[in-house]
Design an enzyme around this catalytic site. Structure first.
Site, mmCIF file in Angstrom:
data_model
loop_
_atom_site.group_PDB
_atom_site.id
_atom_site.type_symbol
_atom_site.label_atom_id
_atom_site.label_comp_id
_atom_site.label_asym_id
_atom_site.label_seq_id
_atom_site.Cartn_x
_atom_site.Cartn_y
_atom_site.Cartn_z
ATOM 1 N N HIS A 1 4.749 -3.018 -3.452
ATOM 2 C CA HIS A 1 5.706 -4.728 -2.764
ATOM 3 C C HIS A 1 6.026 -4.886 -1.122
ATOM 4 O O HIS A 1 6.231 -6.005 -0.260
ATOM 5 C CB HIS A 1 7.232 -5.018 -3.774
ATOM 6 C CG HIS A 1 6.263 -5.304 -4.866
ATOM 7 N ND1 HIS A 1 5.374 -6.540 -4.742
ATOM 8 C CD2 HIS A 1 6.431 -5.235 -6.367
ATOM 9 C CE1 HIS A 1 4.938 -6.311 -6.749
ATOM 10 N NE2 HIS A 1 5.593 -5.945 -7.351
ATOM 11 N N HIS B 1 3.993 -5.024 1.816
ATOM 12 C CA HIS B 1 3.067 -6.401 1.409
ATOM 13 C C HIS B 1 4.080 -7.245 2.472
ATOM 14 O O HIS B 1 3.658 -8.410 2.825
ATOM 15 C CB HIS B 1 3.018 -7.305 0.873
ATOM 16 C CG HIS B 1 1.927 -7.826 -0.173
ATOM 17 N ND1 HIS B 1 1.906 -8.664 -1.049
ATOM 18 C CD2 HIS B 1 1.849 -8.870 0.602
ATOM 19 C CE1 HIS B 1 0.991 -9.752 -1.313
ATOM 20 N NE2 HIS B 1 0.866 -9.633 -0.070
ATOM 21 N N HIS C 1 5.329 1.442 -6.759
ATOM 22 C CA HIS C 1 5.314 0.280 -7.091
ATOM 23 C C HIS C 1 6.152 -0.867 -6.414
ATOM 24 O O HIS C 1 5.381 -1.158 -5.287
ATOM 25 C CB HIS C 1 5.657 0.325 -8.175
ATOM 26 C CG HIS C 1 5.154 -1.198 -8.821
ATOM 27 N ND1 HIS C 1 4.056 -1.866 -9.542
ATOM 28 C CD2 HIS C 1 6.099 -2.566 -8.914
ATOM 29 C CE1 HIS C 1 3.399 -2.665 -9.922
ATOM 30 N NE2 HIS C 1 5.019 -3.393 -8.944
ATOM 31 N N GLU C 2 6.921 -0.306 -5.997
ATOM 32 C CA GLU C 2 7.791 -1.424 -5.107
ATOM 33 C C GLU C 2 7.812 -1.327 -3.416
ATOM 34 O O GLU C 2 8.333 -2.256 -2.719
ATOM 35 C CB GLU C 2 9.464 -0.929 -5.618
ATOM 36 C CG GLU C 2 9.783 -1.488 -7.074
ATOM 37 C CD GLU C 2 9.129 -2.968 -7.432
ATOM 38 O OE1 GLU C 2 9.391 -3.557 -6.552
ATOM 39 O OE2 GLU C 2 8.985 -2.641 -8.570
#
Length: 690
Positions: free
Chosen positions: A482, A485, A478-479
């Protein structure tokens, strides 16, 4: 060069490897002076833009604003990294002082009449300026930002708004520090073998390491770090100890005395409501949602309640199954919150013939990091190269160059994976520096993104590998989603770079990336036993995949109750007793007594340690509607790494930042906006899902 100038340069002149900060030269005692100097420099730049005798143009106003405050951005990036990931009493004292000062500084800019006049002039004639799509988005962002900062208010209202923002900044800093203090001050030391009944070896190692860190060598410590407390609640056979630990965990911020957050919450809600009304909004939720995909509180609550009804029904079925397990053990107590994880693990072992303890030896942190990088290479053509001799802000932090297919460095990535007392709980991504292509005053053109991930995994004993739970592994993916991104950003202007998107779109790249963890070929390659190196047996892998929606009711009730309480707070305005409101909302929802909010109000840092997710905790679920639909696009091709789909994903989601409207760019990727059905199916909340 004076010593003061040298100290300032150490913080602002990033001349480390590949433009990294020189972390080894940064001293805590230099931050106060660095902020003072950098704020003064930023003030001078703002005055120069506002007082420019030339007619306003996009270049002399908007572009100038985009590159102004570079030194302050660098000081801030280093300082706020310290406050979250490696704090101490001196930094915390300075944080309480700096947070309101920075709020005051930015309020002053937002209410600069001459500056707003220039921006407003450009906004009014925007159709005549021949701007690119990205430039129009940047102009809109600045104009709306100034309006939301009070630029159109009367002078006395501007002054009141600035005072509100300043006080809120201080309250947010205080709230987070109080939670960290409660987490650091509590531990449950175990010494007797019967106190460790049920505790697997990996957790014993983590608890022994935590005890050593607290100066209690030879003992075992249960701490309030999620990477220890959750497995303890899962495996400990001592119901009395589970209850004791659970009650300490959920009482963070609600223990009376100096670290109690209840009055801080009350004052925060009061000020947020006043701020929203000053700016012409019905309530703070309406203010926060005005520039999101959801747009209105009603839209948010409609989605949440649609999910809640299915979740609470599923949780009731799950609780009945847990009660049977308890009865089968010859016990007759109800399912209480400190029981759920324990008996859910036993039920999972029974239904799917595997346990978390059986799975964990196959989930080595090192291998899951490799899996993160491998997926990124297969989807986006980038690879990570670790730099072994680079000093970061803590000895545990690892540094990587991110290179494209040509071998060019496109980003720097830092991974900070282990829990420690100086780090706040949770996991997050942030940036020391965001990608852009503008020329700067120092002569450089554009900047590489410097991105970091912070996690709180239990640090293993010396010489042993760190082993993750499946939830931990998802957190890592998940991190890193990010991080991608930020690292894949390909825009011109800093204000729309990377994760600078609407709050309910920002979780899409991260939640979407989680899907690749459980793609069978990734688990087959990287889920290797830490002792034997053998891959996870196919039978176990099949069980893991079959059990993905197990306990879905519990997980969704935990989350959705928190999101609904958040929305209730910020649609009601000021409240006399926030805890009474929390109780009232949960009672109206018929919240099961066996489950608690994932984040009770006094430690709800997403919402009250700053306002990043205030009236916005729902955004994880809003983004989940998108991520389930987006991954379905790959599934429909029959290839989780479909080249054409990966290119569209990179070009329309990961690289455009906020340069394109979120709904528009999602439709370009997928051809349509999704309904919640794919998300409900993914969570296992629709008929026929296990």
């Amino acid at each position: 060069m004076t010593s003061t100038t040298a100290q300032y340069s150490a913080i602002t002149d990033w001349n480390g490897t590949n433009g990294l900060p020189r972390f080894d030269a940064v001293r805590d005692e230099d931050f106060a002076g660095a902020f003072e100097t950098a704020v003064a420099a930023h003030d001078a730049e703002i005055d120069a833009i506002a007082d420019n005798a030339e007619a306003p143009s996009f270049a002399n106003t908007i572009v100038a604003l985009e590159v102004a405050g570079d030194a302050l951005s660098r000081v801030s990036a280093l300082f706020w990294n310290k406050t979250g990931a490696h704090t101490n009493p001196d930094i915390q004292a300075l944080e309480r002082n700096i947070a309101p000062k920075m709020s005051r500084h930015y309020s002053k800019i937002g209410m600069n009449e001459a500056l707003f006049k220039r921006i407003d002039t450009l906004w009014e004639k925007r159709d005549e300026l021949a701007l690119t799509g990205e430039e129009l988005r940047v102009l809109e962002r600045h104009w709306k930002g100034f309006v939301r900062a009070g630029a159109k208010l009367a002078k006395d209202h501007q002054e009141r708004l600035a005072a509100i923002n300043e006080e809120l900044a201080g309250l947010g800093a205080k709230f987070g520090q109080n939670v960290l203090a409660d987490e650091k001050s509590w531990k449950l030391l175990l010494t007797e073998e019967d106190e460790l009944t049920g505790i697997p070896d990996f957790l014993r190692d983590s608890m022994a390491g935590a005890a050593r860190e607290h100066g209690d060598d030879g003992k075992f410590a249960v701490t309030l770090s999620r990477s220890i407390i959750e497995p303890f609640l899962t495996f400990s056979e001592r119901r009395d100890l589970r209850e004791q630990a659970f009650k300490a965990w959920v009482a963070r911020g609600e223990n009376g005395g100096e670290t109690d957050n209840r009055e801080t919450v009350k004052r925060t809600l009061e000020l947020r409501d006043e701020k929203a009304k000053l700016l012409g909004y019905t309530n703070f939720a309406a203010y926060k949602l005005d520039n999101t995909m959801a747009k209105t509180p009603d839209a948010v609550n409609t989605l949440l309640m649609q999910v809640w009804e299915k979740a609470v029904e599923r949780a009731g079925e799950e609780e009945a199954e847990l009660a049977t397990v308890i009865s089968d053990e010859g016990k007759n107590h109800d399912v209480m919150p400190w029981d759920w994880r324990h008996y859910a693990e036993k039920l999972r072992a029974k239904k799917f013939s595997f346990s978390e303890a059986e799975l964990k030896p196959y989930l080595q942190l090192e291998k899951i990091i490799e899996a993160c990088f491998d997926v990124a290479q297969r989807l986006f053509g980038i690879r990570a190269v670790e730099m072994k001799n680079v000093t970061a802000y803590h000895p545990d932090v690892r540094t990587f160059e991110i290179r494209n297919e040509k071998g060019d460095i496109v980003a720097m990535f830092l991974g900070d994976f282990f829990a420690r007392p100086s780090k706040r709980s949770g996991a997050w991504m942030s940036a020391f520096q965001s990608q852009h292509k503008l020329p700067l005053k120092n002569g450089t053109v554009g900047e590489l993104p410097i991105i970091y991930n912070v996690c709180n995994f239990a640090k293993p004993s010396q010489g042993k590998p760190a082993l993750l739970s499946l939830d931990d592994a998802r957190t890592l993916f998940h991190e890193f989603g990010h991080a991608l991104h930020g690292m894949l950003s390909n825009v011109t202007y800093p204000s729309v770079s990377g994760t600078s998107v609407s709050r309910d779109f920002v979780e899409l790249p991260s939640q979407l990336y989680e899907h690749w963890l459980t793609v069978p070929e990734i688990l087959e390659k990287y889920a290797l036993h830490y002792e034997t190196g053998a891959p996870m047996p196919k039978a176990l892998l099949d069980k893991v995949l079959a059990a993905q929606t197990f306990n879905a009711g519990f997980n969704t009730v935990e989350f959705t109750s928190s999101a609904l309480v958040d929305m209730a707070f910020h649609t009601r305005g000021a409240v006399d007793d926030p805890m009474a409101v929390q109780t009232e909302v949960l009672e109206s929802l018929n919240m099961p007594k066996s489950i608690v909010m994932r984040h009770a109000t006094p430690h709800f840092q997403h919402v009250f340690s700053g306002d990043g997710y205030s009236a916005g905790y729902y955004s994880y679920m809003w983004s989940e509607v998108l991520d389930a639909d987006a991954f379905a696009a790959f599934e429909e091709t029959g290839d989780a790494f479909n080249t054409d789909m990966a290119r569209k994903l990179k070009d329309n989601i990961y690289s455009v930042g906020g340069s394109v409207d979120a709904e528009e760019t999602y439709k370009t990727f997928r051809g349509k906006m999704p309904s919640p059905e794919a998300m409900l199916k993914k969570r296992g909340l629709v008929s026929g899902q296990a």
